[in-house]
Enzyme design. Structure first.
Site, PDB file in Angstrom:
ATOM      1  N   GLU A 149      -1.801  -1.774  -3.056  1.00 17.22           N
ATOM      2  CA  GLU A 149      -2.033  -0.327  -3.044  1.00 17.22           C
ATOM      3  C   GLU A 149      -1.241   0.379  -1.945  1.00 17.22           C
ATOM      4  O   GLU A 149      -0.701   1.466  -2.142  1.00 17.22           O
ATOM      5  CB  GLU A 149      -3.539  -0.070  -2.854  1.00 17.22           C
ATOM      6  CG  GLU A 149      -3.925   1.398  -2.774  1.00 17.22           C
ATOM      7  CD  GLU A 149      -3.670   2.133  -4.080  1.00 17.22           C
ATOM      8  OE1 GLU A 149      -4.152   1.676  -5.122  1.00 17.22           O
ATOM      9  OE2 GLU A 149      -2.983   3.174  -4.050  1.00 17.22           O
ATOM     10  N   ASP A 221      13.881   4.519  -0.567  1.00 18.67           N
ATOM     11  CA  ASP A 221      12.465   4.246  -0.345  1.00 18.67           C
ATOM     12  C   ASP A 221      11.624   4.758  -1.517  1.00 18.67           C
ATOM     13  O   ASP A 221      10.781   4.040  -2.062  1.00 18.67           O
ATOM     14  CB  ASP A 221      12.029   4.911   0.980  1.00 18.67           C
ATOM     15  CG  ASP A 221      10.540   4.796   1.212  1.00 18.67           C
ATOM     16  OD1 ASP A 221      10.078   3.687   1.516  1.00 18.67           O
ATOM     17  OD2 ASP A 221       9.831   5.820   1.081  1.00 18.67           O
ATOM     18  N   LYS A 225       9.350   2.719  -4.598  1.00 22.01           N
ATOM     19  CA  LYS A 225       7.963   3.028  -4.944  1.00 22.01           C
ATOM     20  C   LYS A 225       7.807   3.378  -6.425  1.00 22.01           C
ATOM     21  O   LYS A 225       6.827   2.972  -7.058  1.00 22.01           O
ATOM     22  CB  LYS A 225       7.462   4.167  -4.066  1.00 22.01           C
ATOM     23  CG  LYS A 225       7.323   3.727  -2.608  1.00 22.01           C
ATOM     24  CD  LYS A 225       7.140   4.899  -1.678  1.00 22.01           C
ATOM     25  CE  LYS A 225       6.972   4.446  -0.242  1.00 22.01           C
ATOM     26  NZ  LYS A 225       7.108   5.564   0.708  1.00 22.01           N
TER      27      LYS A 225
END
Ligand SMILES: NC(=O)c1ccc[n+]([C@@H]2O[C@H](COP(=O)([O-])OP(=O)(O)OC[C@H]3O[C@@H](n4cnc5c(N)ncnc54)[C@H](OP(=O)(O)O)[C@@H]3O)[C@@H](O)[C@H]2O)c1
Lengths: 337, 162
Positions: A149, A221, A225
């Protein structure tokens, strides 16, 4: 529950701090007792079967910068992954730095723990963005749990939220701001009409942007994700190389001015949908759910049954990110009760 | 039967009268006109809601007559006729031939560039342009793809709507 913490930087320390603050509370609320049996950084390992003291761990790291200076139980030079074989533990918390070239050393740590039949919780995007299938497959074959998570959106709940609260829905697309640094820079530029270079410099001075901001500002980045989200909640099979990436370094005050005149903001948006996997600057209507300011993260999930659902939260921070790791740990523990 | 139209008119004298003219001339009745002058776009246009009444043929004639006079019909009976698509480009916009950029987009069927705003920067290589495109509804994806293509061929950074 015996915990091995690999990496003792911002997030690792956050996890230990959270254990220290919440320890009693968790015991009372769930009957859950976390024991930190090992912590490793680049200096070596502190390791004890009967548990290490959270506050002493933090003090030692604070004082000398080396976890191996932990009184009595510190072992200088005992490095990863050897340390993983030196102590009995239930769950590995992998919080070493993200590497987007080959995912190491985190990938090796996680695979070793899984094949030793240990559960794994991580905030590390690198291995997930590069070899998601291999990791999830290994966890499955070894019948262990693998939760991550904290790897997307820091404290903002999204992966478990989609899996649990939206388990009856198909997620058709995801649009999100998944990088706090770039959102901060764009928000400031919009407010002050300042240039990209100037705003980046100020963000660096404030510690919001890193000295080498490349992965943030060039969109890598955020790309890591969106890959994690696409794989884990949209059942895609993609990796970092599949993302079309454009960062924010070319955004000018003039472009922001033209957007604002029509009620739009420019935001770095990560999108995963049927035929698109990209990170790029996009126009977002002022006042719409995606128009969050500062370092905040946000994501809108388009679902078949519930239409649009948007979550907002802090995308980074030591204790904030640790909160997501903690909820993964609690959920693993609950599933075994 | 009745038909509800949303037109988009320039907020200058005479525009509304011009738009209403074909309606009476072709034998349709005007039931209501709502002129919202306080919601003005940056292009200086305002939406006008008009309800007209007549038989089916008459109403269709009115629609064609309005289109012939280049009056922008945004919606008919609540269904959007035109989609507006906004995009921003950053790059060497002027040297890369503004006209050809616009022409490449206009070449799409049912698509026209309604507004083009250029803002120069101190570095001409980083000037910015905002384009507003009107397209028949359903063309959005095609238009966004085309803008990206144009951007790639001219080395512009394309900032599309989400
Ligand atoms: N910071 C955030 O807000 C945040 C949010 C979400 C996700 N993440 C992710 O979480 C992970 C940790 O981030 P962070 O901010 O805590 O990083 P960090 O502050 O740089 O800390 C990294 C830690 O890992 C240790 N380390 C490096 N190589 C190691 C190895 N081979 N074996 C064992 N330990 C090793 C370092 O040791 P030394 O202390 O000796 O240098 C350091 O303690 C990263 O993957 C990051 O992308 C961070």
């Amino acid at each position: 529950m015996k915990i091995f913490i690999m990496g003792f930087g911002a997030v690792g320390k956050g996890v230990v701090k959270v254990f220290s603050i919440k320890g009693n509370n968790l015991k009372q609320k769930y009957g859950l007792d976390f024991e930190i049996v090992a912590v490793t950084d680049t200096s070596g390992t502190a390791l004890c079967d009967k548990g290490l003291d959270p506050d002493l761990l933090l003090n030692t790291k604070e004082k000398t910068g080396r976890v191996c200076d932990y009184p009595e139980y510190g072992i200088p030079g005992l490095s990863s992954p050897e340390a993983l074989s030196k102590v009995e533990y239930d769950c590995l918390v992998e919080v070493t730095p993200t590497n987007i070239e080959d995912g190491e050393p985190a990938k090796t740590h996680m695979l070793k723990a899984m094949s030793d039949k240990k559960d794994v919780v991580t905030s590390n995007k690198g291995p997930l963005a590069l070899c998601f299938k291999e990791l999830v497959g290994t966890a499955k074959n070894n019948n262990v749990q693998f939760k991550f998570e904290a790897s997307v959106g820091g404290a903002m709940p999204i992966i478990n939220f989609a899996h649990e609260n939206l388990s009856g829905c198909d997620i058709e697309s995801i649009f999100g701001i998944l990088n706090g640094t770039t959102n901060y820079i764009l928000s400031r530029m919009a407010k002050e009409g300042s240039s990209y270079e100037q705003t980046l410099k100020e963000a660096q001075e404030m510690g919001i942007a890193e000295t080498d901001p490349t992965q943030d500002v060039e969109g890598t980045d955020a790309a890591c994700k969106i890959v994690i989200l696409a794989n884990s909640i949209m059942n895609m099979d993609v990796s970092l190389g599949d993302v079309e990436i454009n960062g924010i370094s070319k955004i000018t005050p003039e472009s922001i001015f033209l957007a604002k005149k029509e009620g739009y903001l420019i935001k770095l948006i990560a999108e995963a949908s049927l035929d698109t996997l990209e990170v790029s600057p996009r126009l977002v209507k002022e006042g719409s759910p995606l128009s969050v300011e500062g370092t905040m993260n946000v994501a809108t999930l388009k679902t078949d049954l519930a239409e649009d659902i948007t979550v907002v939260g802090k995308g980074a921070g030591s204790v904030e990110t640790a909160s997501a790791i903690l909820s993964d740990l609690i959920s693993i523990w609950k599933s075994k009760k | 039967m009745r038909m509800n139209l949303v037109l988009e008119l320039l907020d200058v004298p005479g525009q509304l009268v011009d738009a209403l003219e074909p309606i009476g001339r072709l034998g349709a009745n005007i039931v209501a006109v709502i002129h919202q002058r306080d919601v003005k776009t940056e292009q200086g246009t305002v939406p006008v809601q008009i309800t007209i009444e007549g038989d089916k043929d008459t109403l269709n004639h009115v629609l064609s007559a309005l289109e012939d006079e280049n009056i922008c019909i945004i919606a008919v009976d609540g269904v959007l006729r035109k989609e507006r698509i906004m995009s921003i480009l950053i790059g060497n916009i002027v040297d890369q031939d503004v006209k050809s950029t616009v022409d490449m987009l206009n070449a799409l069927d049912g698509v026209n560039v309604a507004d083009f705003n250029l803002k120069m920067s101190d570095y001409p290589k980083n000037s910015a342009a905002r384009i507003l495109i009107e397209a028949e509804s359903g063309k959005r994806k095609e238009v966004l793809k085309k803008i990206k293509e144009v951007g790639k061929s001219k080395e512009f950074l394309v900032i599309n709507e989400v």
